[in-house]
Write a protein that holds these residues in place. Structure first.
Motif, PDB file in Angstrom:
ATOM      1  N   ALA A  69       0.842  -1.215   0.000  1.00  0.00           N
ATOM      2  CA  ALA A  69       0.000   0.000   0.000  1.00  0.00           C
ATOM      3  C   ALA A  69       0.869   1.254   0.000  1.00  0.00           C
ATOM      4  CB  ALA A  69      -0.914  -0.007   1.219  1.00  0.00           C
ATOM      5  N   ASP A  70       0.256   2.365  -0.430  1.00  0.00           N
ATOM      6  CA  ASP A  70       0.991   3.637  -0.368  1.00  0.00           C
ATOM      7  C   ASP A  70       0.075   4.771   0.061  1.00  0.00           C
ATOM      8  OD1 ASP A  70      -0.522   4.134  -2.648  1.00  0.00           O
ATOM      9  OD2 ASP A  70       1.167   4.776  -3.879  1.00  0.00           O
ATOM     10  N   THR A  71       0.703   5.903   0.409  1.00  0.00           N
ATOM     11  CA  THR A  71      -0.056   7.072   0.849  1.00  0.00           C
ATOM     12  C   THR A  71      -0.543   7.878  -0.349  1.00  0.00           C
ATOM     13  OG1 THR A  71       1.997   8.343   0.908  1.00  0.00           O
ATOM     14  CG2 THR A  71       1.224   7.365   3.006  1.00  0.00           C
ATOM     15  N   GLY A  72       0.188   7.757  -1.467  1.00  0.00           N
ATOM     16  CA  GLY A  72      -0.012   8.702  -2.572  1.00  0.00           C
ATOM     17  C   GLY A  72       0.939   9.871  -2.324  1.00  0.00           C
ATOM     18  N   VAL A  73       1.311  10.553  -3.426  1.00  0.00           N
ATOM     19  CA  VAL A  73       2.265  11.663  -3.297  1.00  0.00           C
ATOM     20  C   VAL A  73       1.637  12.787  -2.475  1.00  0.00           C
ATOM     21  CG1 VAL A  73       3.625  13.397  -4.529  1.00  0.00           C
ATOM     22  CG2 VAL A  73       3.383  11.084  -5.480  1.00  0.00           C
ATOM     23  N   HIS A  74       2.386  13.315  -1.506  1.00  0.00           N
ATOM     24  CA  HIS A  74       1.862  14.396  -0.654  1.00  0.00           C
ATOM     25  C   HIS A  74       3.013  15.291  -0.213  1.00  0.00           C
ATOM     26  CE1 HIS A  74       3.096  11.064   1.996  1.00  0.00           C
ATOM     27  NE2 HIS A  74       3.424  11.992   2.859  1.00  0.00           N
ATOM     28  N   THR A  75       2.684  16.524   0.142  1.00  0.00           N
ATOM     29  CA  THR A  75       3.668  17.477   0.648  1.00  0.00           C
ATOM     30  C   THR A  75       3.367  17.768   2.113  1.00  0.00           C
ATOM     31  OG1 THR A  75       3.944  18.493  -1.523  1.00  0.00           O
ATOM     32  CG2 THR A  75       4.591  19.824   0.389  1.00  0.00           C
ATOM     33  N   HIS A  76       4.409  17.726   2.959  1.00  0.00           N
ATOM     34  CA  HIS A  76       4.219  17.981   4.377  1.00  0.00           C
ATOM     35  C   HIS A  76       4.220  19.493   4.652  1.00  0.00           C
ATOM     36  CE1 HIS A  76       4.349  13.935   6.086  1.00  0.00           C
ATOM     37  NE2 HIS A  76       5.061  13.621   5.009  1.00  0.00           N
ATOM     38  N   GLY A  77       3.036  19.987   5.018  1.00  0.00           N
ATOM     39  CA  GLY A  77       2.911  21.423   5.311  1.00  0.00           C
ATOM     40  C   GLY A  77       3.396  21.770   6.703  1.00  0.00           C
ATOM     41  N   MET A  78       3.570  20.737   7.579  1.00  0.00           N
ATOM     42  CA  MET A  78       4.020  20.971   8.955  1.00  0.00           C
ATOM     43  C   MET A  78       5.183  20.028   9.264  1.00  0.00           C
ATOM     44  SD  MET A  78       0.404  21.164  11.045  1.00  0.00           S
ATOM     45  CE  MET A  78      -0.636  20.010  10.136  1.00  0.00           C
ATOM     46  N   GLY A  79       5.991  20.428  10.219  1.00  0.00           N
ATOM     47  CA  GLY A  79       7.013  19.511  10.714  1.00  0.00           C
ATOM     48  C   GLY A  79       6.304  18.344  11.389  1.00  0.00           C
ATOM     49  N   TYR A  80       6.956  17.194  11.460  1.00  0.00           N
ATOM     50  CA  TYR A  80       6.265  16.012  11.986  1.00  0.00           C
ATOM     51  C   TYR A  80       7.240  15.015  12.616  1.00  0.00           C
ATOM     52  CZ  TYR A  80       7.744  13.905   7.534  1.00  0.00           C
ATOM     53  OH  TYR A  80       8.491  13.445   6.470  1.00  0.00           O
ATOM     54  N   VAL A  81       6.661  14.199  13.506  1.00  0.00           N
ATOM     55  CA  VAL A  81       7.375  13.090  14.137  1.00  0.00           C
ATOM     56  C   VAL A  81       6.655  11.817  13.706  1.00  0.00           C
ATOM     57  CG1 VAL A  81       7.824  11.949  16.364  1.00  0.00           C
ATOM     58  CG2 VAL A  81       8.189  14.420  16.125  1.00  0.00           C
ATOM     59  N   VAL A  82       7.420  10.773  13.409  1.00  0.00           N
ATOM     60  CA  VAL A  82       6.829   9.472  13.072  1.00  0.00           C
ATOM     61  C   VAL A  82       7.224   8.458  14.142  1.00  0.00           C
ATOM     62  CG1 VAL A  82       6.937   7.528  11.457  1.00  0.00           C
ATOM     63  CG2 VAL A  82       6.613   9.852  10.592  1.00  0.00           C
ATOM     64  N   VAL A  83       6.233   7.740  14.664  1.00  0.00           N
ATOM     65  CA  VAL A  83       6.457   6.684  15.650  1.00  0.00           C
ATOM     66  C   VAL A  83       5.949   5.376  15.037  1.00  0.00           C
ATOM     67  CG1 VAL A  83       5.924   5.817  17.956  1.00  0.00           C
ATOM     68  CG2 VAL A  83       6.177   8.292  17.574  1.00  0.00           C
ATOM     69  N   PRO A  84       6.833   4.490  14.599  1.00  0.00           N
ATOM     70  CA  PRO A  84       6.400   3.216  14.032  1.00  0.00           C
ATOM     71  C   PRO A  84       5.688   2.352  15.085  1.00  0.00           C
ATOM     72  CG  PRO A  84       8.704   3.631  13.522  1.00  0.00           C
ATOM     73  CD  PRO A  84       8.290   4.629  14.561  1.00  0.00           C
ATOM     74  N   MET A  85       4.564   1.750  14.691  1.00  0.00           N
ATOM     75  CA  MET A  85       3.855   0.816  15.588  1.00  0.00           C
ATOM     76  C   MET A  85       4.244  -0.619  15.244  1.00  0.00           C
ATOM     77  SD  MET A  85       2.289   2.946  17.411  1.00  0.00           S
ATOM     78  CE  MET A  85       1.286   1.799  18.363  1.00  0.00           C
ATOM     79  N   THR A  86       4.858  -0.780  14.087  1.00  0.00           N
ATOM     80  CA  THR A  86       5.397  -2.066  13.647  1.00  0.00           C
ATOM     81  C   THR A  86       6.781  -1.767  13.082  1.00  0.00           C
ATOM     82  OG1 THR A  86       4.647  -1.753  11.350  1.00  0.00           O
ATOM     83  CG2 THR A  86       3.092  -2.839  12.874  1.00  0.00           C
ATOM     84  N   ASP A  87       7.566  -2.809  12.817  1.00  0.00           N
ATOM     85  CA  ASP A  87       8.752  -2.568  12.001  1.00  0.00           C
ATOM     86  C   ASP A  87       8.233  -2.073  10.647  1.00  0.00           C
ATOM     87  OD1 ASP A  87      10.425  -3.383  14.021  1.00  0.00           O
ATOM     88  OD2 ASP A  87      10.530  -5.462  13.317  1.00  0.00           O
ATOM     89  N   CYS A  88       8.894  -1.086  10.082  1.00  0.00           N
ATOM     90  CA  CYS A  88       8.445  -0.489   8.824  1.00  0.00           C
ATOM     91  C   CYS A  88       9.507  -0.654   7.743  1.00  0.00           C
ATOM     92  CB  CYS A  88       8.150   0.999   9.017  1.00  0.00           C
ATOM     93  SG  CYS A  88       6.707   1.334  10.058  1.00  0.00           S
ATOM     94  N   ALA A  89       9.104  -1.328   6.642  1.00  0.00           N
ATOM     95  CA  ALA A  89       9.966  -1.448   5.458  1.00  0.00           C
ATOM     96  C   ALA A  89       9.375  -0.522   4.403  1.00  0.00           C
ATOM     97  CB  ALA A  89       9.989  -2.889   4.962  1.00  0.00           C
ATOM     98  N   MET A  90       9.894   0.710   4.384  1.00  0.00           N
ATOM     99  CA  MET A  90       9.321   1.729   3.518  1.00  0.00           C
ATOM    100  C   MET A  90      10.100   1.852   2.212  1.00  0.00           C
ATOM    101  SD  MET A  90       8.781   4.912   6.179  1.00  0.00           S
ATOM    102  CE  MET A  90       7.927   4.716   7.758  1.00  0.00           C
ATOM    103  N   LEU A  91       9.348   2.245   1.183  1.00  0.00           N
ATOM    104  CA  LEU A  91       9.946   2.745  -0.050  1.00  0.00           C
ATOM    105  C   LEU A  91       9.489   4.189  -0.145  1.00  0.00           C
ATOM    106  CD1 LEU A  91      11.399   2.414  -2.812  1.00  0.00           C
ATOM    107  CD2 LEU A  91       9.152   1.765  -3.776  1.00  0.00           C
TER     108      LEU A  91
END
Lengths: 98, 98
Positions: B32-54
């Protein structure tokens, strides 16, 4: 003191401390606590497990249950102790914003 | 288009949106993917699982692995697509600060 059993300490692991945030993971064996502390910054808590907390405050104690996958925010200024009142390990990540 | 397989969408669940933060949990089936997006705010990411991202960006693609129990912060302004390149469900909580 017969019958007195000190609580095991929760373990803080500092993940990031920069100009914007301080991020700490807290790991609690069953019955562990943080010790009484005052929050100098506003903060967000992200549970990594289901959390069965006992919050000990001047106004009294209260039980708080937060599910893994939830999150909450609190303003700065609170003084309390956080206890893992459950019988399973508990963990959450705390993001304090500066 | 033979051979083209659309990706399933990641599911955003809004957990909190107040004057200080917007907190969203993102759940990704495999691929699955999020779709292309632009971050308008600074952000923190907290993984709830191990994440293998592309991470797909204008400058190219890169694979990013983040372990459950870690966390990271990014400034506002990034434009990208986030894909679960793994074969297990992936989830993280995103805390955007206003």
């Amino acid at each position: 003191m017969p019958g007195f059993a000190a609580r095991p300490p929760a373990t803080p692991t500092l993940l990031l401390d920069d100009a914007v945030v301080r991020i700490t993971r807290w790991d609690f064996p069953p019955g562990a606590d943080t010790g009484v502390h005052t929050h100098g910054m506003g903060y967000v808590v992200v549970p990594m497990t289901d959390c069965a907390m006992l919050i000990e405050e001047d106004q009294g104690n209260r039980e708080v249950d937060i599910a893994k996958g939830a999150a909450y925010r609190r303003e700065a200024g609170a003084t309390h102790n956080v206890v893992n009142r459950g019988d399973a390990p508990m963990s959450f990540i705390e993001i304090e914003y500066k």
